[in-house]
Design an enzyme around this catalytic site. Structure first.
Site, PDB file in Angstrom:
ATOM      1  N   SER A 255       8.854  -3.464   4.265  1.00 46.18           N
ATOM      2  CA  SER A 255       8.901  -4.530   5.265  1.00 46.18           C
ATOM      3  C   SER A 255      10.228  -5.289   5.243  1.00 46.18           C
ATOM      4  O   SER A 255      10.931  -5.320   4.231  1.00 46.18           O
ATOM      5  CB  SER A 255       7.766  -5.527   5.038  1.00 46.18           C
ATOM      6  OG  SER A 255       6.520  -4.869   5.043  1.00 46.18           O
TER       7      SER A 255
HETATM    8  N1  SAH Z   1       4.430  -3.793   1.622  1.00 45.85           N
HETATM    9  C1  SAH Z   1       4.999  -2.475   1.777  1.00 45.85           C
HETATM   10  C2  SAH Z   1       4.861  -2.032   3.206  1.00 45.85           C
HETATM   11  C3  SAH Z   1       4.461  -0.628   3.303  1.00 45.85           C
HETATM   12  S1  SAH Z   1       4.166  -0.042   4.948  1.00 45.85           S
HETATM   13  C4  SAH Z   1       6.457  -2.504   1.374  1.00 45.85           C
HETATM   14  O1  SAH Z   1       7.096  -3.535   1.566  1.00 45.85           O
HETATM   15  O2  SAH Z   1       6.964  -1.488   0.901  1.00 45.85           O
HETATM   16  C5  SAH Z   1       2.405  -0.081   4.999  1.00 45.85           C
HETATM   17  C6  SAH Z   1       1.686   0.792   4.019  1.00 45.85           C
HETATM   18  O3  SAH Z   1       0.289   0.718   4.321  1.00 45.85           O
HETATM   19  C7  SAH Z   1       2.049   2.273   4.073  1.00 45.85           C
HETATM   20  O4  SAH Z   1       2.501   2.677   2.820  1.00 45.85           O
HETATM   21  C8  SAH Z   1       0.729   2.952   4.452  1.00 45.85           C
HETATM   22  O5  SAH Z   1       0.543   4.206   3.811  1.00 45.85           O
HETATM   23  C9  SAH Z   1      -0.305   1.948   3.993  1.00 45.85           C
HETATM   24  N2  SAH Z   1      -1.616   2.061   4.624  1.00 45.85           N
HETATM   25  C10 SAH Z   1      -1.913   2.392   5.903  1.00 45.85           C
HETATM   26  N3  SAH Z   1      -3.248   2.400   6.079  1.00 45.85           N
HETATM   27  C11 SAH Z   1      -3.807   2.053   4.896  1.00 45.85           C
HETATM   28  C12 SAH Z   1      -5.147   1.905   4.427  1.00 45.85           C
HETATM   29  N4  SAH Z   1      -6.198   2.114   5.217  1.00 45.85           N
HETATM   30  N5  SAH Z   1      -5.343   1.542   3.142  1.00 45.85           N
HETATM   31  C13 SAH Z   1      -4.281   1.348   2.297  1.00 45.85           C
HETATM   32  N6  SAH Z   1      -3.015   1.480   2.682  1.00 45.85           N
HETATM   33  C14 SAH Z   1      -2.763   1.835   3.956  1.00 45.85           C
END
Ligand code: SAH
Length: 232
Positions: free
Chosen positions: A80
């Site tokens: 993010s």
């Molecule tokens: N906070 C993270 C953002 C990652 S993007 C950072 O700053 O690196 C969002 C993430 O949510 C992705 O890795 C994706 O795989 C995950 N995601 C999507 N659907 C999900 C679910 N149902 N349960 C858990 N994670 C999920």
């Protein structure tokens, strides 16, 4: 020969990191009408200053780690934008005893920022490969108050509920019922809500001590979708 303080790369990263902190503070002031937070707390800014974001991106992307933008982390997912990480963290009003649930570990960067401020952080990531990478990265940096599990965030993490704070970093269309159930009285949840490719709204949900829920939509945002179903 030791590189230490005079390593030009370290210097460059440190300068970019400082510039980023100033931009986050400026963004907070610019968006205060929507968020009600013209300044983020000193503790949140200190956490943003401390966590080495360049260790959460791919090696070839290190130089860009302190640009105030989201970045690709592989598997179609993103780390993010730093300002959004700071805003979401600030809205949770964490303290040293807070128990936090994070959905969407991704790189583990947001997890680390939470771990600087809270008592314990439980983080769920749907993609096992990302969960494993984040788990070892966080352990290597030295975060001992974090647990990362591969799984479907729509279920939350009932074994560790209730949570004082819940942060969701992928966007569902509606707030998952399990997450509402796992939010403690007095608890706060920050979640982007909306369909992919349409406007999502960063939303703050609070549960009063008596149990009553209230919801406040803040900023338009763009997160990857929260996906149900089998992991890769
Ligand atoms: N906070 C993270 C953002 C990652 S993007 C950072 O700053 O690196 C969002 C993430 O949510 C992705 O890795 C994706 O795989 C995950 N995601 C999507 N659907 C999900 C679910 N149902 N349960 C858990 N994670 C999920």
């Amino acid at each position: 020969m030791t590189m230490g303080l005079f390593d030009p790369d370290t210097e460059k990263l440190a300068r970019a990191h400082l510039r980023l902190l100033a931009e986050i503070a400026a963004n907070a002031a610019e968006t205060a009408t929507w968020t009600g937070r013209p300044e983020f707390s000193g503790a949140v800014m200190a956490a943003m200053a401390k966590v080495p974001r360049h260790q959460f991106v791919r090696p070839e992307d290190r130089v860009a780690a302190y640009v105030n933008r989201p970045q690709s982390i592989g598997f179609g997912q993103t780390i993010s934008q730093p300002y959004i990480v700071a805003l979401m963290t600030d809205l949770l009003d964490l303290h040293s005893a807070s128990r936090v649930l994070e959905i969407g570990t991704g790189s583990g960067y947001q997890t680390a920022v939470l771990a600087e401020l809270a008592g314990r952080v439980f983080s769920v990531e749907r993609l096992e490969a990302l969960a494993a990478a984040a788990r070892s990265r966080l352990a290597a940096i030295g975060y001992a108050n974090v647990e990362v599990r591969g799984g479907d965030g729509f279920d939350g993490w009932p074994e560790h509920a209730p949570f004082d704070a819940i942060i969701v970093t992928a966007a569902p269309e509606r707030t998952p019922a399990a997450l509402i159930e796992q939010l403690a009285p007095g608890g706060r949840m920050v979640i982007p809500l909306g369909r992919v490719h349409e406007t999502q709204h960063l939303t703050l949900i609070t549960r009063a001590e008596g149990g009553r829920l209230s919801e406040q939509a803040m900023l338009p945002v763009a997160f990857v979708p929260m996906v149900r179903g089998p992991m890769l």
